[in-house]
Design a protein around this motif. Structure first.
Motif, short mmCIF file in Angstrom:
data_model
loop_
_atom_site.label_atom_id
_atom_site.label_comp_id
_atom_site.label_asym_id
_atom_site.label_seq_id
_atom_site.Cartn_x
_atom_site.Cartn_y
_atom_site.Cartn_z
N PHE A 1 16.98 9.62 -6.08
CA PHE A 1 16.26 10.60 -6.90
C PHE A 1 16.81 10.56 -8.30
O PHE A 1 18.03 10.51 -8.45
CB PHE A 1 16.41 12.01 -6.32
N PRO A 2 15.99 10.56 -9.31
CA PRO A 2 14.55 10.47 -9.25
C PRO A 2 14.08 9.03 -9.04
O PRO A 2 14.80 8.08 -9.34
CB PRO A 2 14.13 10.97 -10.63
N SER A 3 12.90 8.90 -8.53
CA SER A 3 12.19 7.62 -8.43
C SER A 3 10.77 7.86 -8.90
O SER A 3 10.23 8.94 -8.69
CB SER A 3 12.16 7.10 -6.99
N ASN A 4 10.20 6.85 -9.52
CA ASN A 4 8.85 6.95 -10.05
C ASN A 4 8.05 5.75 -9.59
O ASN A 4 8.50 4.61 -9.73
CB ASN A 4 8.90 7.01 -11.58
N VAL A 5 6.86 6.02 -9.06
CA VAL A 5 6.02 4.97 -8.47
C VAL A 5 4.64 5.05 -9.11
O VAL A 5 4.04 6.12 -9.19
CB VAL A 5 5.93 5.15 -6.94
N LEU A 6 4.15 3.90 -9.56
CA LEU A 6 2.82 3.79 -10.14
C LEU A 6 1.91 3.12 -9.13
O LEU A 6 2.22 2.05 -8.62
CB LEU A 6 2.88 2.97 -11.44
N VAL A 7 0.79 3.79 -8.81
CA VAL A 7 -0.14 3.31 -7.79
C VAL A 7 -1.50 3.09 -8.44
O VAL A 7 -2.00 3.95 -9.17
CB VAL A 7 -0.26 4.33 -6.64
N GLY A 8 -2.11 1.93 -8.17
CA GLY A 8 -3.44 1.63 -8.69
C GLY A 8 -4.53 2.27 -7.86
O GLY A 8 -4.28 2.82 -6.78
N SER B 1 0.84 -1.21 0.00
CA SER B 1 0.00 0.00 0.00
C SER B 1 0.87 1.25 0.00
O SER B 1 1.94 1.26 0.60
CB SER B 1 -0.89 0.02 1.25
N LEU B 2 0.36 2.27 -0.66
CA LEU B 2 1.02 3.57 -0.60
C LEU B 2 0.99 4.04 0.84
O LEU B 2 -0.08 4.09 1.45
CB LEU B 2 0.29 4.57 -1.51
N ASP C 1 -6.64 0.97 -6.06
CA ASP C 1 -6.77 0.33 -4.75
C ASP C 1 -5.73 0.81 -3.74
O ASP C 1 -5.69 0.34 -2.61
CB ASP C 1 -6.69 -1.20 -4.90
N GLY C 2 -4.86 1.74 -4.18
CA GLY C 2 -3.84 2.27 -3.28
C GLY C 2 -2.59 1.41 -3.18
O GLY C 2 -1.69 1.70 -2.41
N LYS C 3 -2.51 0.37 -4.00
CA LYS C 3 -1.35 -0.54 -3.99
C LYS C 3 -0.35 -0.12 -5.07
O LYS C 3 -0.73 0.32 -6.15
CB LYS C 3 -1.78 -1.98 -4.27
#
Length: 183
Positions: free
Chosen positions: A137-144, A39-40, A146-148
């Motif tokens: 840095f940089p970092s990239n995060v993909l969140v659905g 979860s985020l 559902d918050g995951k």
């Protein structure tokens, strides 16, 4: 003598129980892989307009989060690629958030000067560290929705051979989230 024999048998039995699986060394890649499905984390920050912003504001949305700061050359170098993502997917119900440890006023000036199209949220360095979802840095995060966390990677670049494949995978994961939304 019996004690030595027992100790020797214990030593051999421990080696027999040793891990057979290969050791997974901690790297940036393994760090990002371990985020998938989590979860985020909770966070609270401030937008460039000094409005409170938290992870709750991202509920039920597909979100791309970019961790950056204004004195980070690789962060600045990837911004045109990130802006291309906004152009391609921003109208398709994807929310783009840039998280920085720069202060809101400084981040706002930077955004105006450089044309960075993401919404910007300022957190302290400590708050970013506590999130434990960026690995440099940089970092990239993909969140659905559902918050995951669906996927995470370092730089987004379709030009640099070092990052091209992972950038393409990031985009494929983003597209698949949008297709799920249509189903």
């Amino acid at each position: 003598m019996k004690i030595y024999l027992i100790i020797l048998l214990n030593i051999f039995s421990f080696t027999a129980l040793a891990q057979d699986a290969p050791v997974k060394w901690a790297t940036q890649e393994t760090f990002f892989e371990d985020l998938i499905g989590k979860s985020l984390p909770t966070f609270n920050g401030v937008t460039v307009n000094n409005k409170p912003f938290s992870n709750i504001d991202l509920k039920n949305q597909v979100v791309v989060i970019n961790f950056w700061f204004e004195k980070c050359p690789p962060c600045i170098a990837e911004m045109p690629e990130l802006n291309n993502f906004v152009d391609k997917y921003g109208k398709k119900s994807v929310r783009f958030i840039g998280i920085t440890h720069d202060g809101p006023a400084s981040a706002k000036r930077f955004q105006k000067r450089n044309g960075y199209q993401y919404e910007i949220v300022s957190l302290s360095k400590d708050e970013i560290r506590k999130l434990n979802i960026n690995h440099g840095f940089p970092s990239n995060v993909l969140v659905g929705k559902d918050g995951k966390i669906v996927y995470a990677t370092a730089n987004i670049s379709f030009c640099d051979p070092q990052f091209k494949a992972k950038s393409a995978l990031f985009e494929e994961k983003l597209k698949s989230l949008l297709l799920e939304e249509l189903d």
